[in-house]
Write a protein that holds these residues in place. Structure first.
Motif, PDB file in Angstrom:
ATOM      1  N   ARG A   4      37.787  44.063  -6.856  1.00  0.00           N
ATOM      2  CA  ARG A   4      38.671  45.284  -7.374  1.00  0.00           C
ATOM      3  C   ARG A   4      38.463  45.044  -9.133  1.00  0.00           C
ATOM      4  O   ARG A   4      38.144  45.757  -9.812  1.00  0.00           O
ATOM      5  CB  ARG A   4      40.093  45.518  -7.137  1.00  0.00           C
ATOM      6  N   HIS A   5      38.093  44.025  -9.615  1.00  0.00           N
ATOM      7  CA  HIS A   5      38.547  43.710 -10.989  1.00  0.00           C
ATOM      8  C   HIS A   5      36.896  43.749 -11.486  1.00  0.00           C
ATOM      9  O   HIS A   5      37.087  44.131 -12.797  1.00  0.00           O
ATOM     10  CB  HIS A   5      38.767  42.330 -11.162  1.00  0.00           C
ATOM     11  N   GLY A   6      35.855  43.269 -10.895  1.00  0.00           N
ATOM     12  CA  GLY A   6      34.852  43.263 -11.401  1.00  0.00           C
ATOM     13  C   GLY A   6      34.542  44.184 -11.374  1.00  0.00           C
ATOM     14  O   GLY A   6      33.480  45.178 -11.817  1.00  0.00           O
ATOM     15  N   MET A 147      27.728  38.345 -21.564  1.00  0.00           N
ATOM     16  CA  MET A 147      26.644  37.568 -20.811  1.00  0.00           C
ATOM     17  C   MET A 147      25.664  36.938 -20.183  1.00  0.00           C
ATOM     18  O   MET A 147      25.569  35.978 -20.048  1.00  0.00           O
ATOM     19  CB  MET A 147      25.495  39.037 -20.255  1.00  0.00           C
ATOM     20  N   ARG A 148      25.978  36.005 -21.956  1.00  0.00           N
ATOM     21  CA  ARG A 148      24.870  34.927 -22.249  1.00  0.00           C
ATOM     22  C   ARG A 148      26.049  33.596 -21.689  1.00  0.00           C
ATOM     23  O   ARG A 148      25.337  33.024 -21.202  1.00  0.00           O
ATOM     24  CB  ARG A 148      24.894  35.305 -23.227  1.00  0.00           C
ATOM     25  N   VAL A 149      27.031  33.749 -22.411  1.00  0.00           N
ATOM     26  CA  VAL A 149      28.090  33.235 -21.889  1.00  0.00           C
ATOM     27  C   VAL A 149      28.060  32.643 -20.241  1.00  0.00           C
ATOM     28  O   VAL A 149      27.536  31.447 -19.655  1.00  0.00           O
ATOM     29  CB  VAL A 149      29.660  33.011 -21.889  1.00  0.00           C
TER      30      VAL A 149
ATOM     31  N   ALA B  97      33.555  35.986 -16.615  1.00  0.00           N
ATOM     32  CA  ALA B  97      32.532  35.573 -17.665  1.00  0.00           C
ATOM     33  C   ALA B  97      31.695  36.170 -17.815  1.00  0.00           C
ATOM     34  O   ALA B  97      31.806  36.688 -19.714  1.00  0.00           O
ATOM     35  CB  ALA B  97      31.830  34.488 -17.475  1.00  0.00           C
ATOM     36  N   TYR B  98      31.574  37.269 -16.995  1.00  0.00           N
ATOM     37  CA  TYR B  98      31.014  38.914 -17.514  1.00  0.00           C
ATOM     38  C   TYR B  98      31.601  39.457 -18.542  1.00  0.00           C
ATOM     39  O   TYR B  98      31.833  40.284 -19.215  1.00  0.00           O
ATOM     40  CB  TYR B  98      30.751  39.313 -15.860  1.00  0.00           C
TER      41      TYR B  98
END
Lengths: 200, 200
Positions: A4-6, A147-149, B97-98
């Motif tokens: 859901r949160h994604g 995204m890099r992190v 993290a994304y």
DNA sequence: GAGCGCATGTAAAGGGTTACATGATTCT
DNA sequence: AGAATCATGTAACCCTTTACATGCGCTC
């Protein structure tokens, strides 16, 4: 449950269809959060019903893009801020490690070498991506930096697992000759601690 | 699905009841393979039906211990040898993290510090266990050595994540002033790329 | 005999995967 | 015209979690 949160998080970057989201889940989040399209479409319906997202536009082949609402954005932010992080990491690799003592030493060595190769290769691939991002090939916006992190975490985990597999293979923990190891292909012994008294 | 094989693997060490297995899953495999008792009892029934395990003994309070059969042992070994490892690792930490770009910089720093502390502490605990095992406090049998190997993986992953969280916090990727970062508590802006034309 | 921990389950609801189905558009 | 790809969904099955229920044995 974080699918859901994604989805909300991805929609916070801009409108997208179920198909888009399925592809991005596969590409960007495939190894950390697998999601198939049936689940995604179902979840999008629920999110729309709850007013966290809404239909943004209809495209060519019945394409239906969604857009995040103010409520939806507030909900992701609430989720991110709230902090209760689930720290379990389901990893078959690690589960298997508990049962290495059941494997033939030669088999185990081969297995560890395959694992090492896999994680080293994955780390290499991710590092290449990271370098491309550092060169600014994907832009320098906040999403790219986030995204890099995330990528950095992936790199470090894969490197850790590669070095672990190598260490394990070199340590040769189940080597023949070590006390209690299953004699080299000799007996497929019962392995159990208290030998069963009688059948039935 | 590997709960099945996890149970077989644990039973390969010796007879155990559902209750025992639930406890061991919780303690030993809790973070890598969570399993609640209802699922465990259900799976034990299925395994018994399939002839991979059988009832070993009946104890005090309706306790029912199971024992692995020859077939069952063959099945775990087959699983371990076959090699098709699922390399996905579901981690909420990484999923989050994304979406770091949606967080306020101060909030993110606090979050990363909490994460760092958690992983560092977990690694510390696991390292203590590992040292105890290395001193032979748990014996030197093959199972203990396998567990030591698994433990090492846990240590390395947690260390990797702790160092990642520290790196991320120091890099301060979403710092105010960086291009595109959400202005310090100013606007809870829509954040989306193409601005919606009209409502509904 | 009250309370705790052992021990096993059922029920319900939700999450996740796989297979099946179908239609629309673009490309060759 | 045929194939590939975009795009959305349903159905069935299994896994997972949470809540509920119950009974036994030990300790105080």
């Amino acid at each position: 449950m974080s699918l859901r949160h994604g989805l909300l998080g991805l929609l916070a970057e801009g409108p997208a269809s179920g198909y888009d989201l399925a592809r991005r889940f596969q590409e960007a989040l495939g190894t950390v959060w697998p999601a198939q399209h049936p689940r995604i479409y179902a979840e999008l319906s629920r999110l729309a019903e709850a007013g966290l997202i809404e239909v943004d536009s209809h495209g060519p082949r019945r394409r239906k893009a969604y857009r995040i609402t103010g409520e939806g954005l507030a909900e992701v932010r609430r989720w991110l801020a709230e902090g209760e992080v689930d720290h379990t990491f389901r990893m078959e690799t690690l589960l298997r490690a508990y049962f290495f003592w059941l494997m033939e030493p030669a088999e185990l060595r081969a297995h560890l070498e395959r694992e090492r190769a896999f994680y080293a290769e994955t780390a290499r691939t991710l590092r290449a991506y990271a370098r491309a991002k550092d060169r600014g090939e994907w832009g320098t916006g906040p999403q790219v930096r986030a995204m890099r992190v995330a990528l950095e975490a992936g790199i470090r985990i894969n490197e850790a697992l590669a070095s672990w597999a190598e260490w394990a293979r070199e340590t040769d923990p189940m080597a023949p000759g070590s006390p209690g190891s299953p004699g080299a292909a000799a007996s497929p012994a019962p392995a159990a601690a208290p030998p069963p008294e009688a059948e039935g």
